[in-house]
Design an enzyme around this catalytic site. Sequence first.
Site, short mmCIF file in Angstrom:
data_model
loop_
_atom_site.label_atom_id
_atom_site.label_comp_id
_atom_site.label_asym_id
_atom_site.label_seq_id
_atom_site.Cartn_x
_atom_site.Cartn_y
_atom_site.Cartn_z
N ARG A 121 -10.14 11.95 13.37
CA ARG A 121 -10.40 10.49 13.31
C ARG A 121 -11.18 10.09 12.06
O ARG A 121 -11.87 9.07 12.05
CB ARG A 121 -11.14 10.00 14.55
N LYS A 143 -6.36 2.03 -0.24
CA LYS A 143 -5.04 2.03 0.41
C LYS A 143 -4.53 3.46 0.42
O LYS A 143 -4.42 4.10 -0.64
CB LYS A 143 -4.05 1.14 -0.36
N GLU A 185 0.33 -0.93 -15.30
CA GLU A 185 -0.72 -1.47 -14.41
C GLU A 185 -1.89 -2.00 -15.25
O GLU A 185 -2.53 -2.99 -14.88
CB GLU A 185 -1.21 -0.40 -13.43
N LYS A 227 -10.26 -3.95 -10.65
CA LYS A 227 -9.81 -3.61 -9.29
C LYS A 227 -10.99 -3.61 -8.33
O LYS A 227 -10.90 -4.11 -7.20
CB LYS A 227 -9.07 -2.27 -9.26
N GLU A 237 -6.68 -7.27 1.86
CA GLU A 237 -5.61 -8.14 1.35
C GLU A 237 -5.31 -9.32 2.26
O GLU A 237 -4.18 -9.57 2.64
CB GLU A 237 -4.33 -7.31 1.09
N ARG A 241 -6.70 -10.14 -2.97
CA ARG A 241 -6.15 -8.82 -3.36
C ARG A 241 -4.67 -8.89 -3.68
O ARG A 241 -4.14 -8.05 -4.43
CB ARG A 241 -6.45 -7.77 -2.28
N ASN A 245 -0.51 -7.61 -6.86
CA ASN A 245 0.94 -7.42 -6.70
C ASN A 245 1.76 -8.18 -7.73
O ASN A 245 2.97 -8.32 -7.59
CB ASN A 245 1.38 -7.85 -5.29
N HIS A 248 5.29 -7.17 -8.60
CA HIS A 248 5.69 -6.15 -7.64
C HIS A 248 6.82 -6.60 -6.71
O HIS A 248 7.50 -5.76 -6.12
CB HIS A 248 4.49 -5.69 -6.81
N HIS A 252 9.31 -3.83 -6.70
CA HIS A 252 9.59 -3.01 -5.50
C HIS A 252 11.07 -3.05 -5.15
O HIS A 252 11.65 -2.04 -4.73
CB HIS A 252 8.78 -3.53 -4.30
N HIS A 265 7.46 3.88 -10.80
CA HIS A 265 6.90 2.63 -10.29
C HIS A 265 6.46 1.70 -11.45
O HIS A 265 6.80 0.51 -11.49
CB HIS A 265 5.70 2.95 -9.39
P1 NAD Z 1 2.60 11.13 -9.02
O1 NAD Z 1 1.42 11.35 -8.18
O2 NAD Z 1 3.93 11.52 -8.49
O3 NAD Z 1 2.37 11.86 -10.40
C1 NAD Z 1 3.39 11.80 -11.38
C2 NAD Z 1 3.79 13.20 -11.87
O4 NAD Z 1 2.79 13.67 -12.77
C3 NAD Z 1 3.90 14.24 -10.77
O5 NAD Z 1 4.98 15.09 -11.09
C4 NAD Z 1 2.59 15.01 -10.87
O6 NAD Z 1 2.71 16.33 -10.40
C5 NAD Z 1 2.34 14.97 -12.35
N1 NAD Z 1 0.95 15.02 -12.78
C6 NAD Z 1 -0.12 14.39 -12.22
N2 NAD Z 1 -1.19 14.53 -13.00
C7 NAD Z 1 -0.82 15.29 -14.05
C8 NAD Z 1 -1.48 15.76 -15.20
N3 NAD Z 1 -2.74 15.42 -15.48
N4 NAD Z 1 -0.80 16.54 -16.07
C9 NAD Z 1 0.51 16.84 -15.85
N5 NAD Z 1 1.20 16.39 -14.80
C10 NAD Z 1 0.54 15.62 -13.91
O7 NAD Z 1 2.75 9.59 -9.47
P2 NAD Z 1 1.69 8.44 -9.80
O8 NAD Z 1 2.40 7.53 -10.72
O9 NAD Z 1 0.37 8.98 -10.17
O10 NAD Z 1 1.52 7.73 -8.38
C11 NAD Z 1 2.60 7.08 -7.75
C12 NAD Z 1 2.26 6.88 -6.30
O11 NAD Z 1 1.10 6.06 -6.22
C13 NAD Z 1 3.33 6.17 -5.50
O12 NAD Z 1 3.56 6.87 -4.31
C14 NAD Z 1 2.75 4.80 -5.21
O13 NAD Z 1 3.20 4.27 -3.99
C15 NAD Z 1 1.29 5.11 -5.17
N6 NAD Z 1 0.41 3.97 -5.44
C16 NAD Z 1 -0.60 3.74 -4.56
C17 NAD Z 1 -1.46 2.70 -4.78
C18 NAD Z 1 -2.61 2.49 -3.85
O14 NAD Z 1 -3.31 1.46 -3.97
N7 NAD Z 1 -2.88 3.39 -2.95
C19 NAD Z 1 -1.32 1.87 -5.91
C20 NAD Z 1 -0.28 2.15 -6.79
C21 NAD Z 1 0.59 3.20 -6.55
N1 GLY Z 2 -2.05 -1.46 -5.74
C1 GLY Z 2 -2.31 -2.67 -5.04
C2 GLY Z 2 -3.55 -2.64 -4.20
O1 GLY Z 2 -4.29 -1.69 -4.22
O2 GLY Z 2 -3.80 -3.57 -3.51
#
Ligand code: NAD
Ligand code: GLY
Length: 365
Positions: A121, A143, A185, A227, A237, A241, A245, A248, A252, A265
């Site tokens: 939990r 998130k 971003e 942020k 949100e 917040r 987006n 987006h 999306h 993305h």
């Molecule tokens: P990711 O985590 O898939 O990383 C991209 C690639 O880079 C992967 O292959 C990873 O293994 C590699 N990598 C990571 N760090 C590295 C480094 N320092 N050196 C070499 N390779 C490295 O992608 P991302 O773009 O970081 O994240 C995308 C995800 O984030 C999506 O699932 C999206 O939905 C999520 N997201 C979440 C929020 C939130 O608020 N929680 C906001 C935006 C995006």
């Molecule tokens: N990436 C959008 C949010 O965190 O609200």
Amino acid sequence: MRSVKVSLGTRSYDIKIATGLLVGLGTDCAALKLGQKCAVITDTNVAARYAKPALTSLKRAGFEAVLITVPAGETAKRLKQVESCFNQLAAHRLERKSFIVALGGGVVGDLAGFVAASYLRGIPFVQVPTTLLAQVDSSVGGKTGVNLAAGKNLVGAFYQPRLVLCDLATFRTLPEREFRAGLAEVIKYGIIYDASLFARLERDMAKILRRDAASLAHIVARSCEIKADVVSQDETESGLRAILNFGHTIGHAIEAITAYGRYLHGEAISIGQVAAAHLSAELLGLPAKDVERVRALFAAAGLPMSIKLNSTQRAKLLAAMTLDKKVSAGEINFVLAERIGKVVWGQRVPTAAVHRALDAIAPPH
Ligand code: NAD
Ligand code: GLY
């Protein structure tokens, strides 16, 4: 070192930004007075480069640290991986006071954060983001979640980390395409909140693309400040917040109709932000010169600004938009810009206007 605070009462936390923070991970965790056991959750790519320094640092600080590695890529953000992480945590007997370190990009952060939110939990977790996107966006704000076959991020929780450590040295190994996608971003923060950041990006883009350390420290810190400011005012949100987006709604939908395989993305939301700028010009009078500046900045960052769509694909894109969370009474809700640095959310846009914006990013052929 730069430090940014996310102010959420008893759940407030710091974001630390500097080169070389990973070696101090253990000391920083010790200062949080968490339990003795922890699990570092990471992916295969990141493990190969950064698991050893992370584990060494934690062990030197007296923690009993175990490593959990998931496959790299979006497909790891699924319930099967959540269960596998739970089983490994239980096998290593992590308890309520134990903690998780999410070491990786947004995929690892979202997955490990959700695991932390739900194991026993909820146990504490620390974010160590290693992509530009994760440092400026996904690691901040709480998130967390995973995908279902029916769509992205459909299961999750708002669950804040105890600390975010942005080690700029991890960008040295980040592939160019991932780095540029993260810039989408950063540009977004300029458009939605900070005209000076936007102007600085226009001025410094060449330096940023060379990964100049001082420029990176500035853009990561300023993005995190924005942020943090937004999340501190509206954690879940219910209003403000939503400005995060910007771009987006169409972004999306582009990711969905291309099965999350063609665009990163950041690339999809670059096209989405250009479309949103055109919509903003039509509906809110965003000056034409600002639309041009937006286009020029995405071009300078080497990000895509258009997509080829035949009429069937365009219909699919519109259908995907209407499935998005931002729809009410047949009109699609958009975040639109009045000027660079100032946006408004909850703008209900008629489909005909969306079509005209699509003409700007996906000319009929
Ligand atoms: P990711 O985590 O898939 O990383 C991209 C690639 O880079 C992967 O292959 C990873 O293994 C590699 N990598 C990571 N760090 C590295 C480094 N320092 N050196 C070499 N390779 C490295 O992608 P991302 O773009 O970081 O994240 C995308 C995800 O984030 C999506 O699932 C999206 O939905 C999520 N997201 C979440 C929020 C939130 O608020 N929680 C906001 C935006 C995006
Ligand atoms: N990436 C959008 C949010 O965190 O609200």
